[in-house]
Scaffold this active site. Structure first.
Site, PDB file in Angstrom:
ATOM      1  N   GLU A  48       0.800  -1.041  -0.007  1.00 46.56           N
ATOM      2  CA  GLU A  48      -0.063  -0.050  -0.115  1.00 46.56           C
ATOM      3  C   GLU A  48       0.829   1.512   0.033  1.00 46.56           C
ATOM      4  O   GLU A  48       0.279   2.376   0.444  1.00 46.56           O
ATOM      5  CB  GLU A  48      -0.863  -0.073   1.119  1.00 46.56           C
ATOM      6  CG  GLU A  48      -1.896  -1.064   0.992  1.00 46.56           C
ATOM      7  CD  GLU A  48      -3.263  -0.929   2.015  1.00 46.56           C
ATOM      8  OE1 GLU A  48      -2.880  -0.222   3.193  1.00 46.56           O
ATOM      9  OE2 GLU A  48      -4.189  -1.637   1.826  1.00 46.56           O
TER      10      GLU A  48
HETATM   11  C1  BMA Z   1      -4.495  -3.211   4.985  1.00 50.69           C
HETATM   12  C2  BMA Z   1      -3.237  -3.789   5.245  1.00 50.69           C
HETATM   13  C3  BMA Z   1      -3.155  -3.454   6.683  1.00 50.69           C
HETATM   14  C4  BMA Z   1      -3.976  -3.181   7.647  1.00 50.69           C
HETATM   15  C5  BMA Z   1      -5.345  -3.847   7.215  1.00 50.69           C
HETATM   16  C6  BMA Z   1      -6.617  -3.546   7.960  1.00 50.69           C
HETATM   17  O1  BMA Z   1      -4.734  -2.341   4.000  1.00 50.69           O
HETATM   18  O2  BMA Z   1      -2.465  -3.699   4.297  1.00 50.69           O
HETATM   19  O3  BMA Z   1      -2.041  -2.396   6.596  1.00 50.69           O
HETATM   20  O4  BMA Z   1      -3.907  -3.780   8.771  1.00 50.69           O
HETATM   21  O5  BMA Z   1      -5.529  -3.201   5.729  1.00 50.69           O
HETATM   22  O6  BMA Z   1      -6.703  -2.052   8.122  1.00 50.69           O
END
Ligand code: BMA
Length: 813
Positions: free
Chosen positions: A427
């Site tokens: 991300e």
């Molecule tokens: C995603 C992951 C984590 C996170 C999860 C829940 O975007 O990449 O960074 O824990 O969401 O929010």
């Protein structure tokens, strides 16, 4: 060569107070202090403020060891630390050996000059937080992020330690991997590797290689022998005289294998493994190294279509429907997992009809035991590099440190055929884009598009994908969904009803998720007396407004239960309903969507999170729901919003299928099948095929339940699952009398037959920490289901099934 392990008991001193403790290596300061009762344990969910001091102090590890005359006489003598967390200075007998600054790297120090018969090794670990904050000040610019503190971005240390939205802040300090003294001849061979330049049914041509560290004054003639074994059988061999140069270099040869057996992922064939062995002989010394070898081709195929481009992971030319989970570290103490720990998880994953695990970039690189198991089981691994949710620095020193890390990771683990692709980060593309508005290159851009790209370009066994998610273009993250992989967080993150999943048509869903409470086993251990508003429960929820969101989603599906256990039960079912709707939508779209990886597999502390297996290893309903949704071949029913008809799909991602599907309408008021239709279930290739429609708008959500079954050509039932016409709260369930009969199987396993006098919804044995063959299923009146519980059960284990029918609810909402 010899190796003396320095694992075990070490001395530990606090750098500020001088206080002394006992430490275990591999291990962590916090773990040792917890085990000594000096820090609260992990079920004390208010622990963060009580343990934080550890990360702000320096810690000194020390131990004594003896070396024999013979050991001291070996040509090369090295201290090997497979992992140090993180910033340390090392000294042997008062002589400085060097420093460590990346917990993901293995370090080797030449101790030939400093070693003696009686030795004292000292490892001074600096406060990680003080060190990282120092780096942050030096960098100057303010970096943005989600989760944790900005200082985390400046270090090569597991990012989740600074706290994540599913885990406590526990910034580890320690020597978390094995330590040993190695003595060897003047040459050492390591990290053997192979590339596949040709692969057909008749022949495989491999470029094989090995790295050699030669502590030689001048170039020396050497003989290299590369052998490929199939089990105990030698199936290819090549000998090559080469000149060894001083220092670390890689040496190559060619190897040809007749009638090669390919490695296939689960469900597509045998995950056949060879073993590559290399022997290097030079100047009277002979050293060897070996690695697994799997002959397969992997590529990401992105054909254009009307919507954009598909995203298909092809293995040996076969388009694979990737079904699986996102993996966060198993514990708050990264790197301590054993092969047995991994086996338990990976078997559960494979058992749920999953074939892919994505190792998420905010955690840790798992070790060879993990990849060995994936290799053997045919589980594909999407491997992120360890960067997550933030702007990362791109100064020269940081880029260099990352290059060294990537070189090491790719060389160390690259032989494992299960690793399907390397991915630059988790991300961070949105951070790259945002910072591009104010700088020429976005933060981290250089890392993902130059450094990592460069390193991975040398790995011919798999593709590199710069980020997850990534939509193939700069200047926009908006195309996510039509191109590349997608993280869809409108549900939960955007608090939209989970039915929204049906309008998400991403090409490969590498993340999506829904939260739920963990089992009552955990809730009671944390605080048996408190209401859900208790402080200790609040602390388990790291996602903003988590409790409100859970109530919002749960009340959409269910009446509000009268007690805590009832709420946890329906809340977990809501998570399963949501995930199921999304997953079945995406699975039925194959090949337009070719991947669905649930966020997240398990928990590393007692959290309220998106996991489908909780911290006590109790599988949530979502686990069993996913197992059914991912079943292959499968028959799934999809009701487009507002449509009069539901669509029946055959999922035949594993190839051609011919059989029969049946849809039955069961009336829970009369306990009888009142309508049924049969369909020819036929599909060619690896995809999902719509095989018919079934009119559902005429059905009554309070009394009708649909059962969908799939039969093979000989009439054996392969799968059965049930669907509601409306929401679960609309069902007019009656109190059910569940009868359970227990029997012991031949191997000590417990077998239970369950029956109900009326239609029973989501029948389960709750709170079982371990393996149950099936759980959370619907039973028709008079029907018997047999389930098997494997493994040792806790002393207080009681087989007391529950079902939705019998959950007491409050009467005003
Ligand atoms: C995603 C992951 C984590 C996170 C999860 C829940 O975007 O990449 O960074 O824990 O969401 O929010």
């Amino acid at each position: 060569m010899f190796s003396i392990s320095l694992d075990g008991a070490w001395g530990l001193e606090n750098g500020r107070s001088g206080e002394r403790y006992r430490a275990s290596v591999p291990g962590f300061v916090q773990k040792d202090l917890m085990e000594a009762g000096l820090l609260p344990n992990l079920y004390d969910t208010l622990l963060e403020s009580k343990i934080e001091w550890v990360e702000h102090d320096d810690w000194i590890y020390s131990r004594k060891f003896r070396l024999s005359e013979e050991a001291l006489g070996s040509e090369a003598l090295e201290l090997v630390l497979e992992g140090v967390d993180t910033y340390a200075e090392l000294e042997l007998n008062g002589v400085a050996l060097g420093r460590t600054d990346n917990m993901f790297l293995t370090y080797r120090f030449d101790i030939k000059a400093a070693a003696q018969a009686d030795n004292e090794l000292v490892v001074r670990i600096q406060s990680p937080t003080a060190t990282l904050q120092g780096k942050e000040r030096e960098f100057g610019d303010k970096l943005t992020l989600w989760n944790g503190i900005p200082a985390r971005l400046f270090g090569r240390k597991a990012q989740y330690g600074y706290g994540w939205d599913w885990g406590a802040r526990l910034v580890t300090v320690g020597i978390h991997k094995a330590v040993r003294v190695e003595g060897h001849a003047s040459i050492r061979a390591f990290q053997p590797a192979y590339e596949i330049s040709h692969l057909s049914d008749e022949l495989a041509l491999l470029n094989v290689s090995v790295a050699v560290d030669a502590k030689l004054a001048a170039s020396t003639a050497a003989n290299f022998t590369f052998r490929l074994y199939d089990g105990g059988q030698l199936c290819a061999q090549t000998q090559q005289p080469l000149t060894l140069k001083s220092g670390e270099h890689r040496y190559c040869a060619g190897l040809s294998v007749e009638r090669p057996k390919r490695w296939y992922p689960i469900g597509h064939g045998d995950p056949h493994l060879y073993r590559l062995e290399v022997v290097v002989e030079a100047g009277g010394a002979s050293v060897s190294a070996e690695c697994p070898a799997g002959l397969r081709e992997v590529n990401i195929s992105m054909p254009y279509d009307e919507q954009g481009r598909k995203f298909i992971i092809e293995v040996n030319g076969i388009p694979v429907l990737c079904k699986g989970v996102n993996w966060i570290p198993l514990t708050l103490f990264p790197g301590l997992d054993t092969a047995e720990d991994y086996r338990r998880e990976l078997e559960a994953i494979a058992d749920a009809n999953m074939n892919m695990v994505r190792i998420w970039g905010g955690g840790n690189y798992e070790n060879h035991d993990f990849f060995d198991l994936c290799d053997r089981m045919g589980i594909l691994v999407w491997q992120d590099f360890m960067f997550a949710c933030g702007d990362y620095p791109d100064d020269e020193a940081f880029c260099e440190l990352v290059r060294r890390e990537a070189d090491f990771i790719v060389a160390e683990y690259g032989a494992h055929p299960s690793i399907a692709l390397w991915c630059g980060n988790n991300e961070n593309q949105v951070f790259v884009e945002r910072s591009r508005e104010k700088r020429k290159q976005g933060y981290g851009e250089k890392l993902y598009f130059e450094v990592l790209d460069d390193v991975c370009a040398k790995d011919k066994l798999r593709p590199y994908w710069p980020s997850s998610p990534y939509c193939l273009t700069f200047n926009s993250t908006k195309l996510e969904g039509d191109y590349g992989d997608q993280h869809y967080w409108g549900v939960w993150g955007g608090v939209v009803p989970y039915e929204q999943y049906l309008s998400v048509n991403g090409r490969f869903l590498s993340e999506f998720g829904m939260q739920s409470y963990p089992s009552m086993r955990i809730m009671d251990k944390v605080d048996a007396a408190s209401s859900l508003r208790g402080k200790r429960f609040d602390a388990m929820q790291k996602s903003p407004n988590g409790i409100q969101r859970l109530l919002y989603y749960t009340s959409g599906d269910y009446y509000m239960p009268a007690d805590k256990a009832g709420f946890v039960y329906v809340n977990q079912l809501m998570q399963a309903n949501a995930l199921r709707l999304g997953v079945e939508h995406w699975v039925t779209r194959m090949p337009d969507t070719s991947g669905a990886l649930v966020w997240q597999w398990s928990d590393l502390w007692p959290s309220i999170s998106w996991s489908i297996v909780d911290y006590d290893k109790v599988r949530k309903p979502s686990y069993y729901y996913m197992k059914r949704s991912f079943q292959s071949p499968g028959a799934l029913l999809k009701r487009p919003p507002g449509a009069a008809e539901s669509e029946l799909y055959l999922v035949h991602d594993r190839g051609d299928f011919q059989g029969r599907a049946v849809v039955e309408v069961y009336d829970i008021a009369t306990e009888a099948v009142v309508d049924a239709a049969a369909y020819a279930a036929e599909g060619k290739g690896h995809r999902s095929t719509r095989i018919g429609g079934f009119k559902t708008d005429v059905l009554n959500p309070s009394r009708h339940v649909l059962f969908v079954s799939l039969y093979d050509h000989s009439g054996s039932r392969l799968a059965r699952s049930s669907y509601l016409v409306g929401k679960p709260h609309e069902l007019a369930l009656r109190p059910a009398r569940l009868v359970v009969k227990e029997a012991r199987g031949e191997n000590g396993e417990r077998r239970y037959s369950l029956t109900s006098d009326v239609f029973a919804k989501d029948v389960c044995l709750p709170n079982v920490p371990g393996t149950i063959s099936d759980n959370y299923f619907d039973l028709r009146a008079g029907e018997t289901a047999e389930i098997v519980v494997h493994g040792p059960m806790p002393a207080d284990f009681l087989a007391a099934p529950i079902c939705l029918n019998n959950i007491g609810t409050i009467d005003y909402v």
